[in-house]
Design an enzyme around this catalytic site. Structure first.
Site, mmCIF file in Angstrom:
data_model
loop_
_atom_site.group_PDB
_atom_site.id
_atom_site.type_symbol
_atom_site.label_atom_id
_atom_site.label_comp_id
_atom_site.label_asym_id
_atom_site.label_seq_id
_atom_site.Cartn_x
_atom_site.Cartn_y
_atom_site.Cartn_z
ATOM 1 N N ASP A 91 0.829 -1.319 -0.076
ATOM 2 C CA ASP A 91 -0.070 -0.102 0.002
ATOM 3 C C ASP A 91 0.952 1.191 -0.069
ATOM 4 O O ASP A 91 2.016 1.218 0.309
ATOM 5 C CB ASP A 91 -1.063 0.035 1.193
ATOM 6 C CG ASP A 91 -0.318 -0.037 2.486
ATOM 7 O OD1 ASP A 91 0.916 0.270 2.644
ATOM 8 O OD2 ASP A 91 -1.100 -0.192 3.480
ATOM 9 N N ASP A 270 -7.695 -7.639 0.966
ATOM 10 C CA ASP A 270 -6.702 -7.972 1.976
ATOM 11 C C ASP A 270 -7.475 -7.311 3.360
ATOM 12 O O ASP A 270 -8.227 -6.556 3.407
ATOM 13 C CB ASP A 270 -5.392 -7.059 1.966
ATOM 14 C CG ASP A 270 -5.804 -5.589 2.120
ATOM 15 O OD1 ASP A 270 -5.162 -5.099 3.294
ATOM 16 O OD2 ASP A 270 -6.258 -4.534 1.399
ATOM 17 N N CYS A 315 -10.404 -29.661 8.215
ATOM 18 C CA CYS A 315 -9.459 -28.656 7.683
ATOM 19 C C CYS A 315 -8.002 -29.030 7.541
ATOM 20 O O CYS A 315 -7.389 -30.045 8.348
ATOM 21 C CB CYS A 315 -9.351 -27.500 9.024
ATOM 22 S SG CYS A 315 -7.851 -26.164 8.661
ATOM 23 N N CYS A 317 -5.140 -27.417 7.385
ATOM 24 C CA CYS A 317 -4.160 -26.765 7.963
ATOM 25 C C CYS A 317 -3.089 -27.624 8.972
ATOM 26 O O CYS A 317 -3.731 -28.453 9.546
ATOM 27 C CB CYS A 317 -4.502 -25.550 8.872
ATOM 28 S SG CYS A 317 -5.213 -25.656 10.383
ATOM 29 N N CYS A 320 -4.939 -28.140 12.610
ATOM 30 C CA CYS A 320 -5.703 -29.144 12.613
ATOM 31 C C CYS A 320 -5.215 -30.639 12.080
ATOM 32 O O CYS A 320 -5.784 -31.595 12.812
ATOM 33 C CB CYS A 320 -7.072 -28.722 11.845
ATOM 34 S SG CYS A 320 -7.709 -27.097 12.144
ATOM 35 N N HIS A 346 -3.936 -21.561 11.269
ATOM 36 C CA HIS A 346 -5.351 -21.914 10.813
ATOM 37 C C HIS A 346 -6.254 -20.914 9.972
ATOM 38 O O HIS A 346 -7.055 -21.315 8.954
ATOM 39 C CB HIS A 346 -6.305 -22.426 11.948
ATOM 40 C CG HIS A 346 -7.593 -22.857 11.646
ATOM 41 N ND1 HIS A 346 -8.100 -24.043 11.176
ATOM 42 C CD2 HIS A 346 -8.741 -22.032 12.009
ATOM 43 C CE1 HIS A 346 -9.377 -23.886 11.164
ATOM 44 N NE2 HIS A 346 -9.795 -22.617 11.683
#
Length: 421
Positions: A91, A270, A315, A317, A320, A346
């Site tokens: 940005d 974002d 999940c 990830c 998990c 996660h």
């Protein structure tokens, strides 16, 4: 930049695009995690890349103050400085005109900041913002815009919009003179507050400059405005922005907001939300957020304190998949940094699943069904946010079709609150 639209939804304005930048391909729509200080809090760049993330956001204003341009130049840019091998968007520092407004004075020349770290004044001009982003070496760089709070009314909104157009011209000139257009891609930012007429004026001006910019962002939202106003401004802008350029909605992070924006034609978003909320002990799931930080057994959230289940057994990830239980996360999340790190991992994967699921559904011609399934699972036990229903109806998807679910006024944000949160 090489930008290609691969597939379009047959009902909504959602699409799948392939965006090739200097540090690889990013498939759109996508969510960009925010690495303000050249790091996603609690994670290494290698951990982030292993999650499948290909585009992150760095903050120009903060990196200019610390570590400073001299250090970034010596390092060879922010990619090498932070050890990140994929794409970066920066940005321009414009958002800090709002978030640090008590330290800022806006003139036609630029923004005069007083550093919150040492009190020293710093003038950020459009030219300086682009030069800083050149030193950072981001793959996508943003124009410096004059940002006002989305709740601001009166002549200041129009003043900021017109100044943003003039500042865009200065950014374009600085960027074209740099010889870096082949490696770094300048995006314009549409401003105009909540006034559709001002938004149209800004769109007119920025579309005229299409050949000089690589993409467009929709700025000045996600600042507390009513959601029924939010989505209408997003739709107004997305409907008019060129189809052969990426469209980026700034500061959007809630899952329902992301999917509405995708349906309206947005490609990128974002927000600090998924990582910040992880540090407060909140896990994001397809059934809604889970607050794992409740410190006592007596309140309604005590159910997590003894649960040996992972956050979400489906999940993928690392948190998990390893079987890390809700009980241990509850135990450590507010006292050990490992808990916040586990929830950050996660939550980033959850955001990636939401957007990846959208991409797959668009490619397979079932995006309206994906929307209905997501909202039913996420909100079906409490009620649909009316603004989401209104927004999706505007592009041909009726969430209420075949279901008997109440409508909720307001944002409809769904939370489990602990007494201490």
């Amino acid at each position: 930049m090489q930008f290609e639209v691969i597939a379009r939804c047959h009902t909504t304005r959602a699409r799948v695009c392939r965006m090739k930048l200097a540090h690889g391909v990013t498939m759109l729509p996508t969510f960009m995690p925010v690495a303000t200080q050249a790091a996603i809090k609690g994670l290494t760049p290698q951990q982030v890349e292993l999650l499948g993330i290909t585009l992150i956001l760095n903050n120009t204003y903060h990196l200019n103050l610390r570590p400073g341009i001299k250090v970034l130049d010596e390092a060879g840019g922010a990619h090498k400085f932070q050890g990140w091998n994929r794409n970066i968007l920066t940005d321009s520092g414009g958002f800090q005109l709002v978030s640090l407004s008590k330290f800022t004075n806006i003139t036609e020349d630029g923004a005069l900041f007083v550093s919150p770290f040492n009190g020293e004044p710093t003038m950020l001009t459009p030219e300086e913002s682009i030069s800083i982003q050149h030193s950072i070496g981001a793959d996508i760089i943003m124009q410096l815009d004059d940002v006002v709070s989305s709740l601001t009314v009166g002549p200041r909104v129009g003043e900021a919009m017109h100044r943003s157009i003039r500042w865009l011209d200065r950014c374009i000139k600085q960027h074209e003179q740099s010889g870096r257009k082949d490696k770094q891609n300048l995006f314009a930012i549409v401003q105009g507050g909540l006034d559709p007429a001002l938004r149209d004026l800004c769109l007119d001006a920025m579309i005229e400059r299409k050949d000089q910019v690589a993409g467009y962002a929709i700025g000045g939202l996600s600042g507390g405005e009513e959601k029924d106003v939010f989505w209408k401004i997003i739709k107004q802008c997305a409907d008019r922005l060129p189809s052969d350029r990426p469209r980026y909605s700034m500061g959007v992070g809630f899952a329902e907001d992301l999917l509405v924006c995708v349906a309206l034609g947005v490609d990128m978003a974002d927000c600090v939300f998924p990582t910040r909320t992880a540090r407060f002990g909140v896990a994001l799931t397809f059934k809604g957020p889970l607050n794992l930080s409740a410190p006592i057994f007596a309140n309604k959230l005590g159910k997590h304190t003894k649960s040996m289940e992972p956050i979400d057994k489906n999940c993928p990830c690392p948190t998990c998949a390893s079987g890390m239980s809700r009980a241990v996360l509850h135990h450590i999340v507010t006292i050990e940094t490992a808990g916040a790190h586990a929830l950050t991992i996660h939550n980033l994967v959850f955001q990636a699943q939401v957007m990846g699921g959208a991409r797959d559904a668009i490619l397979e011609g079932r995006f309206p069904e994906y929307l209905r399934s997501f909202f039913f699972n996420y909100f079906g036990d409490t009620g649909y946010p009316e603004w989401c229903v209104n927004a999706l109806r505007s592009v041909g998807v009726d969430l209420m079709q075949g279901v008997d679910i109440p409508l909720l006024q307001g944002s409809g944000v769904k939370w489990e609150y602990s007494d201490a949160a």
